[in-house]
Motif scaffolding. Structure first.
Motif, short mmCIF file in Angstrom:
data_model
loop_
_atom_site.label_atom_id
_atom_site.label_comp_id
_atom_site.label_asym_id
_atom_site.label_seq_id
_atom_site.Cartn_x
_atom_site.Cartn_y
_atom_site.Cartn_z
N GLN A 37 0.84 -1.18 0.00
CA GLN A 37 0.00 0.00 0.00
C GLN A 37 0.88 1.24 0.00
O GLN A 37 1.76 1.38 0.85
N GLU A 38 0.65 2.13 -0.95
CA GLU A 38 1.38 3.38 -1.01
C GLU A 38 0.50 4.50 -0.48
O GLU A 38 -0.73 4.39 -0.49
N PRO A 39 1.10 5.58 0.01
CA PRO A 39 0.32 6.69 0.60
C PRO A 39 -0.76 7.18 -0.35
O PRO A 39 -0.52 7.39 -1.53
N GLY A 40 -1.98 7.33 0.18
CA GLY A 40 -3.07 7.85 -0.62
C GLY A 40 -3.71 6.83 -1.55
O GLY A 40 -4.57 7.18 -2.36
N GLU A 41 -3.32 5.57 -1.40
CA GLU A 41 -3.88 4.52 -2.25
C GLU A 41 -4.30 3.33 -1.42
O GLU A 41 -3.92 3.19 -0.26
N GLY A 42 -5.09 2.46 -2.05
CA GLY A 42 -5.48 1.23 -1.37
C GLY A 42 -4.43 0.15 -1.56
O GLY A 42 -3.55 0.26 -2.42
N PRO A 43 -4.49 -0.92 -0.75
CA PRO A 43 -3.56 -2.03 -0.91
C PRO A 43 -3.70 -2.67 -2.28
O PRO A 43 -4.80 -2.79 -2.82
N VAL A 44 -2.57 -3.13 -2.82
CA VAL A 44 -2.55 -3.81 -4.10
C VAL A 44 -1.88 -5.17 -3.90
O VAL A 44 -0.82 -5.25 -3.29
N LEU A 45 -2.51 -6.21 -4.42
CA LEU A 45 -1.99 -7.56 -4.23
C LEU A 45 -0.64 -7.73 -4.93
O LEU A 45 -0.47 -7.37 -6.10
N ASP A 83 10.52 0.77 -3.38
CA ASP A 83 9.93 -0.29 -2.54
C ASP A 83 9.27 0.29 -1.30
O ASP A 83 8.59 -0.44 -0.57
N THR A 84 9.48 1.56 -1.05
CA THR A 84 8.90 2.22 0.13
C THR A 84 7.39 2.07 0.12
O THR A 84 6.74 2.26 -0.91
N GLY A 85 6.85 1.71 1.28
CA GLY A 85 5.40 1.55 1.38
C GLY A 85 5.03 0.72 2.60
O GLY A 85 5.88 0.34 3.39
N LEU A 86 3.73 0.45 2.71
CA LEU A 86 3.21 -0.39 3.79
C LEU A 86 2.95 -1.77 3.21
O LEU A 86 2.24 -1.92 2.21
N GLN A 103 -0.90 -6.46 11.00
CA GLN A 103 -0.91 -5.03 11.33
C GLN A 103 -0.17 -4.18 10.30
O GLN A 103 -0.34 -2.98 10.23
N GLY A 104 0.66 -4.83 9.50
CA GLY A 104 1.40 -4.10 8.49
C GLY A 104 2.83 -3.77 8.90
O GLY A 104 3.14 -3.63 10.08
N THR A 105 3.70 -3.66 7.90
CA THR A 105 5.10 -3.25 8.09
C THR A 105 5.34 -2.04 7.21
O THR A 105 5.18 -2.11 5.99
N THR A 106 5.72 -0.93 7.86
CA THR A 106 6.03 0.29 7.11
C THR A 106 7.51 0.27 6.75
O THR A 106 8.37 0.26 7.63
N LEU A 107 7.80 0.26 5.46
CA LEU A 107 9.18 0.20 4.98
C LEU A 107 9.55 1.53 4.35
O LEU A 107 8.83 2.06 3.50
N GLY B 110 -9.38 4.78 -0.73
CA GLY B 110 -9.52 5.12 0.68
C GLY B 110 -10.26 6.43 0.91
O GLY B 110 -10.24 7.34 0.07
N SER B 111 -10.92 6.50 2.05
CA SER B 111 -11.63 7.71 2.47
C SER B 111 -11.18 8.04 3.89
O SER B 111 -11.40 7.24 4.80
N ARG B 112 -10.54 9.20 4.04
CA ARG B 112 -10.07 9.58 5.38
C ARG B 112 -11.13 10.41 6.07
O ARG B 112 -11.46 11.51 5.60
N LEU B 113 -11.64 9.88 7.16
CA LEU B 113 -12.73 10.52 7.89
C LEU B 113 -12.25 11.00 9.25
O LEU B 113 -11.61 10.24 9.98
#
Lengths: 111, 116
Positions: A37-45, A83-86, A103-107, B110-113
């Motif tokens: 998952q990158e900032p401002g986006e949803g997770p991608v498989l 590669d930076t991301g969650l 819970q996720g790993t922030t890299l 995503g939606s930030r609330l």
């Protein structure tokens, strides 16, 4: 309650280094997925592994499913800033079929 | 382009003011789901829907409602938002029964609330 523990939660490394992210549980999963998952986006498989002991490679990323299907690892070789991301692991319960997320790993990979 | 579209992307509201976050997918997926993402807690499922008019609670359904009147839309409704519902929300969809190991979830952006 089934849990999927990811470690480490945070990782900051220099470009070119190798790293491994772990995903562990006491429960058995019928399959396990890794998402980025990158900032401002949803997770991608990134990948799905379904067989105990299975290893899959995606360029510099190597994914492994444990023999007992309770754990998984993601290894990145020669990390790059891109590669930076969650990174999220998600296991599908053998009992309920439910998808459970770690819970996720922030890299962070610094140039 | 195949995608899941959520609106709004950002919202600041006050306690008790009803709001709806819309979700629409153009892939003819049967399964849709809502998650909330909070630091250190990963993604937690709020509600899901196997098909039109079929919805069920996830792990954290309290304070939320959903509906699935059409296959493509799955709105998330907060009747009386509270500050503990401040979070990042994701809608996702997939083909068929998501309990199949091969099914891949496609997520919205995503939606930030924020609830004050």
């Amino acid at each position: 309650t089934q849990l999927l523990e990811q470690s480490p939660q945070f990782l900051s490394i220099q470009e070119g280094e190798n790293l491994t992210v772990y995903c562990n549980s006491s429960s058995v999963f019928s399959s396990l997925q890794w998402y980025r998952q990158e900032p401002g986006e949803g997770p991608v498989l990134l990948v799905t592994v379904v067989t105990g002991g299975e290893v899959k490679k995606l360029k510099r990323l190597t994914f492994q499913f444990g023999d007992a299907r309770k754990d998984s690892s993601l290894h990145i070789t020669a990390a790059q800033p891109g590669d930076t991301g969650l990174y999220l692991c998600a296991g599908r319960s053998s009992n309920t079929g439910k998808l459970i997320f770690g819970q996720g790993t922030t890299l962070q990979v610094k140039p | 382009e195949a995608q899941v579209t959520q609106n709004p992307r950002y919202l600041i509201t006050v306690t008790g003011k009803k709001l709806t976050v819309t979700c629409s997918q153009n892939m003819n997926h049967e399964y849709m789901s809502w998650y909330r993402q909070d630091p250190g807690l990963g993604l937690r499922q709020i509600y899901y829907s196997m098909n039109v008019e079929v919805t069920d609670k996830g792990d954290v359904p309290e304070g939320y409602k959903v509906s699935r009147k059409e296959k493509r839309n799955f709105p998330l409704i907060l009747e009386s938002p509270s500050p503990n519902q401040t979070s990042l929300y994701f809608c996702a969809s997939s083909y068929g029964d998501s309990r199949s190991g091969a099914n891949v979830l496609t997520f919205g952006a995503g939606s930030r609330l924020t609830v004050l």
